[in-house]
Enzyme design. Structure first.
Site, PDB file in Angstrom:
ATOM      1  N   ARG A  15      11.267 -18.267  19.664  1.00 22.42           N
ATOM      2  CA  ARG A  15      11.278 -19.730  19.681  1.00 22.42           C
ATOM      3  C   ARG A  15      12.712 -20.251  19.802  1.00 22.42           C
ATOM      4  O   ARG A  15      12.987 -21.188  20.541  1.00 22.42           O
ATOM      5  CB  ARG A  15      10.621 -20.270  18.405  1.00 22.42           C
ATOM      6  CG  ARG A  15      10.244 -21.733  18.475  1.00 22.42           C
ATOM      7  CD  ARG A  15       9.446 -22.152  17.248  1.00 22.42           C
ATOM      8  NE  ARG A  15       8.314 -21.272  16.983  1.00 22.42           N
ATOM      9  CZ  ARG A  15       7.149 -21.347  17.620  1.00 22.42           C
ATOM     10  NH1 ARG A  15       6.964 -22.257  18.560  1.00 22.42           N
ATOM     11  NH2 ARG A  15       6.163 -20.514  17.313  1.00 22.42           N
ATOM     12  N   THR A  16      13.629 -19.629  19.043  1.00 21.19           N
ATOM     13  CA  THR A  16      15.051 -19.972  19.146  1.00 21.19           C
ATOM     14  C   THR A  16      15.702 -18.967  20.087  1.00 21.19           C
ATOM     15  O   THR A  16      15.898 -17.806  19.727  1.00 21.19           O
ATOM     16  CB  THR A  16      15.731 -19.924  17.769  1.00 21.19           C
ATOM     17  OG1 THR A  16      15.027 -20.779  16.858  1.00 21.19           O
ATOM     18  CG2 THR A  16      17.181 -20.358  17.865  1.00 21.19           C
TER      19      THR A  16
ATOM     20  N   LYS B 289      18.752 -16.621  19.095  1.00 22.63           N
ATOM     21  CA  LYS B 289      18.496 -15.427  18.281  1.00 22.63           C
ATOM     22  C   LYS B 289      18.060 -14.262  19.149  1.00 22.63           C
ATOM     23  O   LYS B 289      18.447 -13.112  18.922  1.00 22.63           O
ATOM     24  CB  LYS B 289      17.444 -15.722  17.216  1.00 22.63           C
ATOM     25  CG  LYS B 289      17.917 -16.611  16.086  1.00 22.63           C
ATOM     26  CD  LYS B 289      16.890 -16.701  14.974  1.00 22.63           C
ATOM     27  CE  LYS B 289      16.705 -15.375  14.267  1.00 22.63           C
ATOM     28  NZ  LYS B 289      15.771 -15.495  13.106  1.00 22.63           N
TER      29      LYS B 289
ATOM     30  N   THR C 213      11.234  -3.771   1.102  1.00 25.86           N
ATOM     31  CA  THR C 213      10.489  -4.744   1.892  1.00 25.86           C
ATOM     32  C   THR C 213      11.112  -6.125   1.711  1.00 25.86           C
ATOM     33  O   THR C 213      12.153  -6.266   1.066  1.00 25.86           O
ATOM     34  CB  THR C 213       8.987  -4.702   1.507  1.00 25.86           C
ATOM     35  OG1 THR C 213       8.271  -5.548   2.395  1.00 25.86           O
ATOM     36  CG2 THR C 213       8.762  -5.132   0.075  1.00 25.86           C
TER      37      THR C 213
ATOM     38  N   ASP D 114      11.001   1.592  10.495  1.00 28.55           N
ATOM     39  CA  ASP D 114       9.972   0.714  11.050  1.00 28.55           C
ATOM     40  C   ASP D 114       9.751   0.972  12.537  1.00 28.55           C
ATOM     41  O   ASP D 114       8.612   1.102  13.008  1.00 28.55           O
ATOM     42  CB  ASP D 114      10.351  -0.752  10.845  1.00 28.55           C
ATOM     43  CG  ASP D 114      10.145  -1.226   9.416  1.00 28.55           C
ATOM     44  OD1 ASP D 114       9.306  -0.639   8.715  1.00 28.55           O
ATOM     45  OD2 ASP D 114      10.827  -2.185   9.005  1.00 28.55           O
TER      46      ASP D 114
ATOM     47  N   LYS E 289      15.812  -6.382   2.955  1.00 27.77           N
ATOM     48  CA  LYS E 289      16.243  -5.386   3.933  1.00 27.77           C
ATOM     49  C   LYS E 289      17.710  -5.542   4.336  1.00 27.77           C
ATOM     50  O   LYS E 289      18.374  -4.559   4.665  1.00 27.77           O
ATOM     51  CB  LYS E 289      15.332  -5.427   5.165  1.00 27.77           C
ATOM     52  CG  LYS E 289      13.915  -4.948   4.868  1.00 27.77           C
ATOM     53  CD  LYS E 289      13.066  -4.866   6.121  1.00 27.77           C
ATOM     54  CE  LYS E 289      11.674  -4.340   5.787  1.00 27.77           C
ATOM     55  NZ  LYS E 289      10.843  -4.177   7.000  1.00 27.77           N
TER      56      LYS E 289
ATOM     57  N   ARG F 168       0.822  -1.212   0.000  1.00 32.07           N
ATOM     58  CA  ARG F 168       0.000   0.000   0.000  1.00 32.07           C
ATOM     59  C   ARG F 168       0.858   1.264   0.000  1.00 32.07           C
ATOM     60  O   ARG F 168       0.316   2.378   0.044  1.00 32.07           O
ATOM     61  CB  ARG F 168      -0.938   0.001   1.204  1.00 32.07           C
ATOM     62  CG  ARG F 168      -1.917  -1.163   1.200  1.00 32.07           C
ATOM     63  CD  ARG F 168      -2.983  -1.035   2.271  1.00 32.07           C
ATOM     64  NE  ARG F 168      -3.855  -2.209   2.279  1.00 32.07           N
ATOM     65  CZ  ARG F 168      -4.910  -2.349   1.495  1.00 32.07           C
ATOM     66  NH1 ARG F 168      -5.229  -1.400   0.643  1.00 32.07           N
ATOM     67  NH2 ARG F 168      -5.665  -3.451   1.568  1.00 32.07           N
ATOM     68  N   SER F 169       2.166   1.104  -0.050  1.00 33.33           N
ATOM     69  CA  SER F 169       3.052   2.264  -0.005  1.00 33.33           C
ATOM     70  C   SER F 169       2.792   3.268  -1.129  1.00 33.33           C
ATOM     71  O   SER F 169       2.803   4.480  -0.882  1.00 33.33           O
ATOM     72  CB  SER F 169       4.516   1.813  -0.023  1.00 33.33           C
ATOM     73  OG  SER F 169       4.842   1.134   1.170  1.00 33.33           O
TER      74      SER F 169
ATOM     75  N   MET G 168       2.281  -6.387  14.256  1.00 35.70           N
ATOM     76  CA  MET G 168       2.920  -5.536  13.259  1.00 35.70           C
ATOM     77  C   MET G 168       2.334  -5.730  11.870  1.00 35.70           C
ATOM     78  O   MET G 168       2.602  -4.937  10.963  1.00 35.70           O
ATOM     79  CB  MET G 168       4.437  -5.754  13.271  1.00 35.70           C
ATOM     80  CG  MET G 168       5.088  -5.149  14.505  1.00 35.70           C
ATOM     81  SD  MET G 168       6.857  -5.529  14.693  1.00 35.70           S
ATOM     82  CE  MET G 168       7.518  -4.889  13.163  1.00 35.70           C
TER      83      MET G 168
END
Length: 285
Positions: free
Chosen positions: A158-159, A162, A67, A108, A71, A15-16, A225
């Site tokens: 989960r990890t 990280k 996007t 962001d 990135k 939508r940018s 997000m």
């Protein structure tokens, strides 16, 4: 004409262009903004093609939004990178200078902060916050959340390794602000929080929310997000457990406003454009 675009793969859903066209109209800025689908592994070539094609038309390519999945490629391409983008190790906004150099930023996180504080009316200073996920989306917002004054931040993933790596990268910033910053596995998150931010794609994938409902204080703000149908699962879960749910549409508009100012030196009326966009989407337009 100054040309801008959003580059990604996929990119047709973005939508940018609509948002930036409205910003340009309201601010009287002569610019064009489009979408460009870039083949995987060919981001640098995509940038070069955009700039050369604009020049062939007698226009000037001034910058682009970036996007998934580019990135990290964008971060590697830039000669000058903002502090917040350096911390994130990911870039979503590039500005092309007259000397040929590229300046990079990640808008962001400040977009998320502005949506929470200005649009949702929830102050972050002194609050406790849970950030779910430790990938690129989470990395892009952690620094600005600390800058906004969050007093206690937990990154859950989960990890666990990280999450630990992301926390370690932001440890100095947390210390500078006097904030506590911790990494936990999803199943082990201690306590409850004023604000919970989902930076995973759990809703998009149709997966269950990856944390226990006990992380939500009564009346907590729970932000996904993503927006639209992709955020529906998380938002329904949050509301069912007494939280105030919010999707990522406001973040999308606010990060775009930061990019627009980075490019044009003019601050667009983001709240007005967000209200218009929500009304349009509610009407099915």
């Amino acid at each position: 004409m100054d040309q801008y675009c959003v580059m990604g793969n996929p990119v047709e859903h973005s939508r940018s262009p609509r948002i930036h066209a409205r910003f340009a109209e309201l601010c009287g800025q002569p610019m064009a903004y489009g979408r460009r689908l870039v083949p995987i592994g060919a981001f640098a070539e995509g940038i070069a093609a955009f700039r050369s094609e604009a020049a062939a038309q007698g226009d000037t390519a001034r910058g682009c939004n970036v996007t998934v999945p580019f990135k990290f490629d964008a971060a590697a391409l830039a000669q000058h990178t903002s502090e917040r983008a350096t911390l994130a190790q990911a870039v979503n906004t590039l500005r092309f200078e007259a000397d040929g150099s590229i300046h990079a930023d990640n808008t962001d996180g400040i977009g998320l902060v502005n949506d929470i504080v200005r649009n949702a009316g929830v102050p972050l200073a002194g609050r406790s916050l849970l950030l779910i996920g430790a990938g690129g989306a989470a990395a892009g917002v952690l620094g600005p959340l600390l800058d906004a004054g969050a007093a206690h931040v937990v990154v859950a993933n989960r990890t666990l390794d990280k999450a630990i790596a992301l926390v370690q990268r932001h440890a100095a910033l947390a210390l500078r602000h006097g904030a506590t910053l911790e990494a936990w596995a999803l199943d082990d998150v201690p306590g409850d929080f004023d604000v919970v931010v989902n930076a995973t794609a759990s809703s998009l994938a149709g997966d269950a929310v990856p944390v226990r409902a006990q992380v939500l204080r009564p009346g907590a703000l729970a932000v996904d997000m993503m927006y639209g149908p992709a955020a529906a699962g998380f938002m329904a879960w949050a509301e069912a457990h007494g939280a105030v749910a919010r999707d990522g549409l406001g973040m999308l508009v606010e990060q775009a406003a930061e990019a627009f100012e980075f490019w044009r030196g003019v601050r667009p009326p983001s709240a007005q454009v967000l209200a218009e966009l929500r009304a349009s989407l509610a009407a099915g337009a």
